[in-house]
Motif scaffolding. Structure first.
Motif, PDB file in Angstrom:
ATOM      1  N   ASN A  33      14.337 -66.058   7.891  1.00 38.48           N
ATOM      2  CA  ASN A  33      13.663 -66.011   9.183  1.00 38.48           C
ATOM      3  C   ASN A  33      14.081 -67.222  10.213  1.00 38.48           C
ATOM      4  O   ASN A  33      14.348 -67.181  11.259  1.00 38.48           O
ATOM      5  CB  ASN A  33      12.164 -66.601   8.982  1.00 38.48           C
ATOM      6  CG  ASN A  33      11.335 -65.143   8.430  1.00 38.48           C
ATOM      7  OD1 ASN A  33      11.850 -64.285   8.910  1.00 38.48           O
ATOM      8  ND2 ASN A  33      10.156 -65.584   8.186  1.00 38.48           N
ATOM      9  N   ALA A  37      16.045 -66.964  13.627  1.00 42.88           N
ATOM     10  CA  ALA A  37      15.553 -67.704  14.935  1.00 42.88           C
ATOM     11  C   ALA A  37      16.692 -68.299  15.469  1.00 42.88           C
ATOM     12  O   ALA A  37      16.445 -69.015  16.498  1.00 42.88           O
ATOM     13  CB  ALA A  37      14.299 -68.465  14.470  1.00 42.88           C
ATOM     14  N   ILE A  63       7.951 -69.968  17.374  1.00 45.23           N
ATOM     15  CA  ILE A  63       6.980 -68.967  17.737  1.00 45.23           C
ATOM     16  C   ILE A  63       5.868 -69.444  18.772  1.00 45.23           C
ATOM     17  O   ILE A  63       5.476 -70.420  18.799  1.00 45.23           O
ATOM     18  CB  ILE A  63       6.140 -68.761  16.421  1.00 45.23           C
ATOM     19  CG1 ILE A  63       7.447 -68.468  15.462  1.00 45.23           C
ATOM     20  CG2 ILE A  63       5.405 -67.383  16.554  1.00 45.23           C
ATOM     21  CD1 ILE A  63       6.888 -68.475  13.904  1.00 45.23           C
ATOM     22  N   ALA A  71       2.146 -63.291  13.539  1.00 47.12           N
ATOM     23  CA  ALA A  71       3.275 -63.797  12.655  1.00 47.12           C
ATOM     24  C   ALA A  71       2.899 -63.591  11.283  1.00 47.12           C
ATOM     25  O   ALA A  71       3.732 -63.213  10.246  1.00 47.12           O
ATOM     26  CB  ALA A  71       4.090 -65.222  13.047  1.00 47.12           C
ATOM     27  N   SER A  78       8.819 -59.486  15.298  1.00 46.55           N
ATOM     28  CA  SER A  78       9.454 -59.527  16.501  1.00 46.55           C
ATOM     29  C   SER A  78      10.898 -58.876  16.450  1.00 46.55           C
ATOM     30  O   SER A  78      11.543 -58.730  17.641  1.00 46.55           O
ATOM     31  CB  SER A  78       9.620 -60.920  17.101  1.00 46.55           C
ATOM     32  OG  SER A  78      10.347 -61.607  16.267  1.00 46.55           O
ATOM     33  N   PHE A  94      13.010 -57.631   9.251  1.00 51.16           N
ATOM     34  CA  PHE A  94      12.595 -56.510  10.100  1.00 51.16           C
ATOM     35  C   PHE A  94      11.292 -55.861   9.527  1.00 51.16           C
ATOM     36  O   PHE A  94      10.637 -55.258  10.176  1.00 51.16           O
ATOM     37  CB  PHE A  94      13.806 -55.462   9.833  1.00 51.16           C
ATOM     38  CG  PHE A  94      13.942 -54.803   8.733  1.00 51.16           C
ATOM     39  CD1 PHE A  94      13.387 -53.732   8.146  1.00 51.16           C
ATOM     40  CD2 PHE A  94      14.904 -55.473   7.858  1.00 51.16           C
ATOM     41  CE1 PHE A  94      13.598 -53.349   6.903  1.00 51.16           C
ATOM     42  CE2 PHE A  94      15.423 -55.148   6.641  1.00 51.16           C
ATOM     43  CZ  PHE A  94      14.631 -53.940   6.236  1.00 51.16           C
ATOM     44  N   ARG A  95      10.873 -56.280   8.135  1.00 48.51           N
ATOM     45  CA  ARG A  95       9.804 -55.421   7.682  1.00 48.51           C
ATOM     46  C   ARG A  95       8.424 -56.315   8.152  1.00 48.51           C
ATOM     47  O   ARG A  95       7.291 -55.581   7.978  1.00 48.51           O
ATOM     48  CB  ARG A  95       9.602 -55.588   6.134  1.00 48.51           C
ATOM     49  CG  ARG A  95      11.105 -54.915   5.747  1.00 48.51           C
ATOM     50  CD  ARG A  95      11.235 -55.272   3.992  1.00 48.51           C
ATOM     51  NE  ARG A  95      10.017 -54.702   3.115  1.00 48.51           N
ATOM     52  CZ  ARG A  95      10.022 -53.774   2.730  1.00 48.51           C
ATOM     53  NH1 ARG A  95      11.007 -52.859   2.463  1.00 48.51           N
ATOM     54  NH2 ARG A  95       9.042 -53.277   1.901  1.00 48.51           N
ATOM     55  N   ALA A  98       6.954 -60.911   5.214  1.00 47.67           N
ATOM     56  CA  ALA A  98       7.039 -62.221   4.448  1.00 47.67           C
ATOM     57  C   ALA A  98       5.913 -62.896   4.461  1.00 47.67           C
ATOM     58  O   ALA A  98       5.293 -63.487   3.669  1.00 47.67           O
ATOM     59  CB  ALA A  98       8.600 -62.703   4.604  1.00 47.67           C
ATOM     60  N   THR A 142      10.716 -74.291  14.268  1.00 47.54           N
ATOM     61  CA  THR A 142       9.353 -74.139  13.178  1.00 47.54           C
ATOM     62  C   THR A 142       9.649 -74.830  11.905  1.00 47.54           C
ATOM     63  O   THR A 142      10.509 -74.973  11.111  1.00 47.54           O
ATOM     64  CB  THR A 142       9.535 -72.453  12.876  1.00 47.54           C
ATOM     65  OG1 THR A 142       9.689 -71.885  14.170  1.00 47.54           O
ATOM     66  CG2 THR A 142       8.299 -71.980  12.217  1.00 47.54           C
TER      67      THR A 142
HETATM   68  P1  ADP Z   1      10.205 -60.275   9.709  1.00 46.47           P
HETATM   69  O1  ADP Z   1      11.331 -61.701   9.551  1.00 46.47           O
HETATM   70  O2  ADP Z   1      10.450 -59.094   8.769  1.00 46.47           O
HETATM   71  O3  ADP Z   1      10.046 -60.011  11.140  1.00 46.47           O
HETATM   72  P2  ADP Z   1       8.214 -62.382   8.944  1.00 46.47           P
HETATM   73  O4  ADP Z   1       6.958 -62.086   8.216  1.00 46.47           O
HETATM   74  O5  ADP Z   1       9.210 -63.149   7.849  1.00 46.47           O
HETATM   75  O6  ADP Z   1       8.802 -60.869   9.199  1.00 46.47           O
HETATM   76  O7  ADP Z   1       8.232 -62.904  10.195  1.00 46.47           O
HETATM   77  C1  ADP Z   1       7.288 -62.450  11.225  1.00 46.47           C
HETATM   78  C2  ADP Z   1       7.569 -62.937  12.470  1.00 46.47           C
HETATM   79  O8  ADP Z   1       7.306 -64.261  12.597  1.00 46.47           O
HETATM   80  C3  ADP Z   1       9.160 -62.705  12.793  1.00 46.47           C
HETATM   81  O9  ADP Z   1       9.308 -61.303  13.227  1.00 46.47           O
HETATM   82  C4  ADP Z   1       9.240 -63.993  13.696  1.00 46.47           C
HETATM   83  O10 ADP Z   1       9.048 -63.302  15.196  1.00 46.47           O
HETATM   84  C5  ADP Z   1       8.508 -64.946  13.729  1.00 46.47           C
HETATM   85  N1  ADP Z   1       9.023 -65.875  12.728  1.00 46.47           N
HETATM   86  C6  ADP Z   1       8.927 -66.242  11.389  1.00 46.47           C
HETATM   87  N2  ADP Z   1       9.545 -67.348  11.072  1.00 46.47           N
HETATM   88  C7  ADP Z   1      10.264 -67.947  12.195  1.00 46.47           C
HETATM   89  C8  ADP Z   1      10.916 -68.768  12.528  1.00 46.47           C
HETATM   90  N3  ADP Z   1      11.440 -69.815  11.388  1.00 46.47           N
HETATM   91  N4  ADP Z   1      11.403 -69.121  13.663  1.00 46.47           N
HETATM   92  C9  ADP Z   1      11.087 -68.165  14.584  1.00 46.47           C
HETATM   93  N5  ADP Z   1      10.215 -67.212  14.361  1.00 46.47           N
HETATM   94  C10 ADP Z   1       9.598 -67.040  13.269  1.00 46.47           C
END
Ligand code: ADP
Ligand code: MG
Length: 581
Positions: A33, A37, A63, A71, A78, A94-95, A98, A142
């Protein structure tokens, strides 16, 4: 028991089990992640191997406060909006699973601030239940805290290994990602002690030293290769550095660490016949493949991928490694074998094969073997520095070795190993060209096998036919050999069949071509000239000539050396003519 709908809690814990099963998988999701980012600095702090605490902080794009709750909810991301995007994924995540998964099996806290926001925001999740959002001062980026992982799934805790094992996995993961993203500054601490850090200089070698130690890192060879649909960069071990398992084969595909059995197999195949059986190389490869040709959505933790142009990828991997190996493979030298009791003093100049030597015309040389189920034979370009120089035969000693002179010293050649290599190359070349001269026996020769061995042979008759054998099942446990490949005509065909069956017994499900290579190697071993067999001068000369024509003359198909080189320089030193006093 009647069918009941699972409660949300259990359902999400089940789903979580696919994504996060141990601390290292949490760390993996969180650093992916952070990379997505756009962070240039990622800090990972863990306590008690991640069971007590995992904290990942980044300086990425953050975020927005009003998206924090999204999230941490399932299927919220996103990074993806249309189905089409799913087949052209450029991010690691993308899923959208997490954070939700982690939140359902721990105390999860997110603190985040995008660049443009005035203050940061904080959200906590306890076993899947969100607390309310609060405002909090924080730097851009983050910070994710995962505390008491699996506190509400005690059964999973029981499956965790000792702290030392779990934390080794984490540092292995972080180091590998650091190598894949060398321009990011990484720091990993465990119980407040720094375990790893990198400067973000972009230099992969710096990190390679952490992963392998300075000595081994230096012995790895950098490779770089570009082909249609795939480019390969990385580091590979030469034939002197081997492992007893596959764990040091690390592969990244488009910046994603994948542990993919077929990719790993294609790496191992590139070393085929050059390493001893049961030994594996150390390899770190970074593959870049157009994203629309990679399906990353085949595995919950995204550790496996599928390729649209699988053959291109596998053959690219193999060719890149082959080239690297061909360019460097040394002939074992007495200086490193330490036979004369002068201490171990390998000299690089002696170990390296001299490129200036006269190179045998490669046009007639056989194409190098490359096995694989769906892999097209690799078009081999002539590679400099791989062949033997022209050798002058001096003679045979102990009915076992040939002595030859080259432009730089003496070669001691093991006639058995050398002949094995020659036979193997010839057999595989014929196999690939589908023209396998075979020779009919004057009378069909019966072989009787145990029922078990007979079954094994029966199952694999097709592979044998392709190699030039003509064998017929002749009643219970008996086979009739009618023809054998011409190149093994000096040995006992029954022995050849026995060795073939042994080869099949050892590996139950070899790929077809791999099976053939294995059979060929086996057969050649049995059929090759033995040590202790005296050879006519013509036979000796012939063996040398054939060895010179091989693309892989330095090892037998089982990876043992065919020769020892006593360089002119080494001889001079040993006789006190130069250097040593
Ligand atoms: P994915 O990575 O598959 O999109 P996650 O559950 O890991 O799903 O994260 C969900 C959303 O949270 C991400 O799509 C992203 O927009 C945001 N996100 C998570 N971790 C971060 C980070 N470290 N910095 C910025 N955005 C984050
Ligand atoms: Mg993610």
């Amino acid at each position: 028991m009647p069918i009941l709908k699972l409660s949300d809690t259990i359902a999400s814990q089940i789903a979580a089990g696919e994504v996060v099963d141990r601390p290292v998988s949490v760390v993996k999701e969180l650093i992916e992640n952070a990379i997505d980012a756009g962070a240039s600095k990622i800090r990972i702090d863990i306590r008690q191997a991640g069971k007590e605490l995992i904290r990942v902080s980044d300086n990425g794009n953050g975020i927005p406060a009003d998206e924090l709750e999204l999230a941490v909810s399932r299927h919220a991301t996103s990074k993806l909006s249309r189905t089409d995007d799913l087949f052209d994924i450029k991010t690691l995540g993308f899923r959208g699973e997490a954070l939700a998964s982690i939140g359902s099996v721990s105390h999860l806290t997110l603190i985040s601030k995008p660049e443009e926001a005035e203050t940061g925001a904080k959200l906590s999740v306890d076993g899947g239940i969100n607390s309310s959002l609060t405002r909090i001062a924080s730097p851009t980026g983050t910070e994710i805290l995962v505390e008491d992982l699996f506190y509400n799934v005690p059964a999973r805790l029981k499956f965790l290994r000792k702290d030392i094992t779990e934390s080794r996995h984490i540092s292995g993961l972080v180091t590998r990602y650091a190598m894949a993203y060398p321009t990011i500054r990484w720091i990993l601490t465990h119980n407040d002690a720094t375990e790893f850090q990198s400067t973000g200089s972009g230099d992969r070698f710096e990190i390679l030293q952490t992963l392998f130690g300075i000595q081994e890192a230096k012995s790895l060879m950098p490779i770089s290769f570009k082909d249609r649909n795939v480019s390969v960069d990385g580091f590979i071990s030469d034939l002197t550095l081997t492992r007893s398992n596959r764990k040091d084969i690390t592969m990244f595909v488009n910046g994603r660490w994948v542990q993919d059995a077929s990719l790993t197999a294609s790496v191992i195949r590139a070393y085929n016949t050059m390493l001893m059986v049961g030994r594996y190389p150390a390899v770190v490869l970074f593959l870049e493949i157009p994203t629309h040709l990679v399906d990353v959505n085949v595995h919950p933790s995204k550790a496996e991928v599928r390729f649209r142009e699988q053959d291109d990828v596998f053959s690219g991997v193999q060719r890149s490694i082959r080239r690297g190996l061909m360019a460097y493979t040394p002939v074992p030298d007495l200086a490193s074998l330490n036979l004369w009791g002068r201490g171990n003093q390998p000299e690089v100049s002696d170990m390296q094969f001299n490129n200036d030597w006269q190179i045998v015309d490669t046009s007639s040389a056989v194409e190098h073997f490359s096995a694989g189920s769906e892999i097209q034979p690799v078009q081999q370009e002539p590679l400099p520095g791989t062949h033997l120089p022209l050798l002058r035969l001096v003679g045979q000693v102990a009915s076992t070795y040939l002595i030859a002179e080259g432009p730089d010293g003496l070669y001691l050649i093991d006639q058995h190993a050398a002949h094995e290599r020659v036979l193997f190359d010839q057999m595989m070349a014929q196999y690939r060209s589908s023209i396998i001269p075979s020779q009919q026996l004057v009378e069909p020769l019966p072989v009787e096998l145990s029922p078990e061995k007979a079954g094994t042979l029966e199952e694999n008759l097709a592979a044998l036919v392709e190699l030039g054998f003509d064998i017929e099942n002749f009643g219970p446990n008996t086979f009739l050999i009618r023809s054998i490949p011409t190149i093994i005509d000096r040995g006992d065909p029954r022995e050849a069949i026995h060795s073939v069956v042994e080869a099949f017994e050892e590996d139950e499900t070899p790929l077809l071509t791999e099976a053939q290579a294995r059979i060929a190697a086996r057969v050649c071993k049995r059929m090759a000239i033995k040590g202790g067999q005296s050879l006519s001068e013509a036979e000796q000369r012939n063996l040398l000539l054939n060895l010179e024509a091989s693309q892989c003359p330095r090892t037998c198909p089982h990876g043992r050396p065919t020769m020892i080189h006593l360089s002119a320089g080494l001889l001079e030193r040993q006789f006190g003519r130069r250097g040593a006093r």
